[in-house]
Write a protein that holds these residues in place. Structure first.
Motif, PDB file in Angstrom:
ATOM      1  N   ILE A 376       0.684  -1.122   0.117  1.00 27.00           N
ATOM      2  CA  ILE A 376       0.041   0.086   0.167  1.00 27.00           C
ATOM      3  C   ILE A 376       0.867   1.190  -0.198  1.00 27.00           C
ATOM      4  CG2 ILE A 376      -0.150   0.083   2.454  1.00 27.00           C
ATOM      5  CD1 ILE A 376      -3.196   0.773   1.905  1.00 27.00           C
ATOM      6  N   LYS A 379       2.087   2.341  -3.986  1.00 30.35           N
ATOM      7  CA  LYS A 379       0.770   2.205  -4.985  1.00 30.35           C
ATOM      8  C   LYS A 379       1.424   3.191  -6.364  1.00 30.35           C
ATOM      9  CE  LYS A 379      -1.727   4.280  -2.094  1.00 30.35           C
ATOM     10  NZ  LYS A 379      -3.014   4.981  -1.411  1.00 30.35           N
ATOM     11  N   THR A 383       1.232   1.475  -9.795  1.00 26.02           N
ATOM     12  CA  THR A 383       0.272   1.944 -10.919  1.00 26.02           C
ATOM     13  C   THR A 383       0.990   2.162 -12.156  1.00 26.02           C
ATOM     14  OG1 THR A 383      -1.110   3.030  -9.307  1.00 26.02           O
ATOM     15  CG2 THR A 383      -1.255   3.785 -11.486  1.00 26.02           C
TER      16      THR A 383
END
Length: 416
Positions: A376, A379, A383
């Protein structure tokens, strides 16, 4: 014991003395042995007493000498023995010769042990035979088991590697369309049938391996029953809800001045047999501005997740060198990869070459750190790695923020 092969009779006599001392005797009569000697020699971690099996120990020490002859080619012993016994080859392919001395005959006893436990690590591939040598990173037999294709029997791995780029020649590596592919894309079978077919195939492979080691081969009905039982057990296990403990802090944390932090991630695109790489460079304020940059790259490599992560780290180090950074923290969400880069002795064999290359490239920086971050907190790179699926080669952003990650950059900046 490390130079000469002890006669079996001598080993048996020494074992007999140890057994007599261990179990004891009264009036010349041995006491009862409460455990077979084979079980006594089992390691303590497996429930035994950890006694040495003298024959196996002697063979292991001789194999160690053989491995030194194979790898330490600059030693005086290697040069002397090579000139005498294997001038045109290596230890693994050496022959006993006529009237050899006892020392050489002893070391040659362990040659098969060294062969069984060794495999190639691919460099330029000029010495590795595609069809005969063990060089694949898979943990089965490490050898190509498919039938010989268009390449000759004595072909070398170097014919599959591009000399200029060091990449695999994808057009020369034969791709197999197997039965599973046919079921999925031609027959469009359901998930339940596909699970059963795959599990039956595994059970057939498993029972075949067991039969090779003397176990009775199972019938087709037994294989199908075993496959259904495994599927049922798997489905029941998935119904159990695992308890996850949330970490105390999983946010992305900026670096201190004058360090730059680079986040790296990889994505595997199974259908197109390629990987995506995402790299994000941020300064101590957490902004992708100024001399910082981002990279999204797609590479036509049929890698697994862990190999892709290692390749992404290598590309990130190269990218950081290209944009002139000096004090860099590299963050990855692969704990194994970060550990391997901090201590290359722990690197898995399958990616050892990539790790060593990356570790060597890190020497070009003034200061570097390798850190692990939760998914997390990674990210942005995640992406960009998936963004690479829609591009042909690579895209870089210098002094600007990629549009696809602007909301996440803003979110990370607010959480700092």
């Amino acid at each position: 014991m490390s130079v000469f092969k002890l006669p079996n009779t001598l080993c048996d006599e020494m074992i007999s003395l140890v057994r007599s001392f261990w179990w004891g005797q009264t009036n010349g009569r041995n006491k009862m042995a409460w455990l077979s000697w084979d079980k006594v020699c089992v390691p303590k971690s497996n429930g035994g007493l950890g006694f040495r099996n003298l024959k196996a120990f002697n063979l292991a020490l001789l194999a160690k000498q053989g491995w030194r002859l194979q790898t330490n080619t600059h030693s005086l012993v290697h040069r002397v023995l090579k000139a005498r016994y294997f001038p045109n080859t290596d230890f693994l392919h050496a022959e006993l010769g006529s009237k050899p001395p006892f020392a050489w005959r002893s070391i040659m006893v362990a040659q098969e042990v060294v062969k069984a436990g060794s495999r190639w690590q691919v460099g330029n591939g000029s010495s590795i035979q595609i069809w005969l040598d063990k060089w694949l990173p898979t943990h089965s037999i490490f050898r190509v088991i498919s039938p010989t294709g268009t390449l000759p029997q004595d072909s070398r791995v170097c014919t599959l590697i591009d000399e200029e780029t060091g990449e695999w020649k994808a057009d020369m590596i034969r791709e197999f369309v197997d039965f599973i592919w046919h079921l999925i894309f031609i027959q469009h079978v359901g998930k339940e049938l596909l699970e059963l077919v795959v599990t039956i195939a595994w059970c057939m492979w498993y029972t075949r391996n067991k039969a090779c080691h003397g176990t009775t081969r199972q019938s087709s009905q037994e294989i199908i029953f075993k496959a259904r039982s495994m599927i049922k057990s798997y489905q029941l296990a998935r119904l159990e809800k695992p308890h996850h403990k949330e970490p105390a802090d999983i946010r992305w944390i900026p670096s201190d001045f004058p360090w730059y932090k680079i986040n790296i991630d990889a994505a595997v695109f199974t259908v197109s047999k390629s990987v995506g790489i995402g790299v994000v460079v941020r300064d101590h304020e957490g902004l992708v501005v100024g001399l910082v940059a981002a990279l999204s790259k797609r590479m036509p490599l049929p890698l697994g997740p862990f190999d892709a992560e290692a390749k992404a780290m290598h590309e990130a180090v190269t990218f950081a060198k290209d944009i002139g950074l000096q004090d860099v923290i590299f963050e990855t969400d692969s704990a194994i990869l970060s550990t391997a880069l901090n201590d290359i002795s722990t690197a898995p064999t399958s990616i050892d070459n990539v790790i060593q290359d990356t570790h060597h490239s890190l020497q070009a920086f003034r200061r570097t750190q390798i850190q692990h971050v939760k998914r997390i907190g990674n990210k942005l790179a995640h992406t960009l790695a998936h963004h690479a699926k829609g591009i042909d080669d690579y895209v870089t952003w210098i002094e600007e923020t990629p549009p696809c990650i602007e909301p996440i950059v803003f979110q990370d900046a607010l959480s700092v």
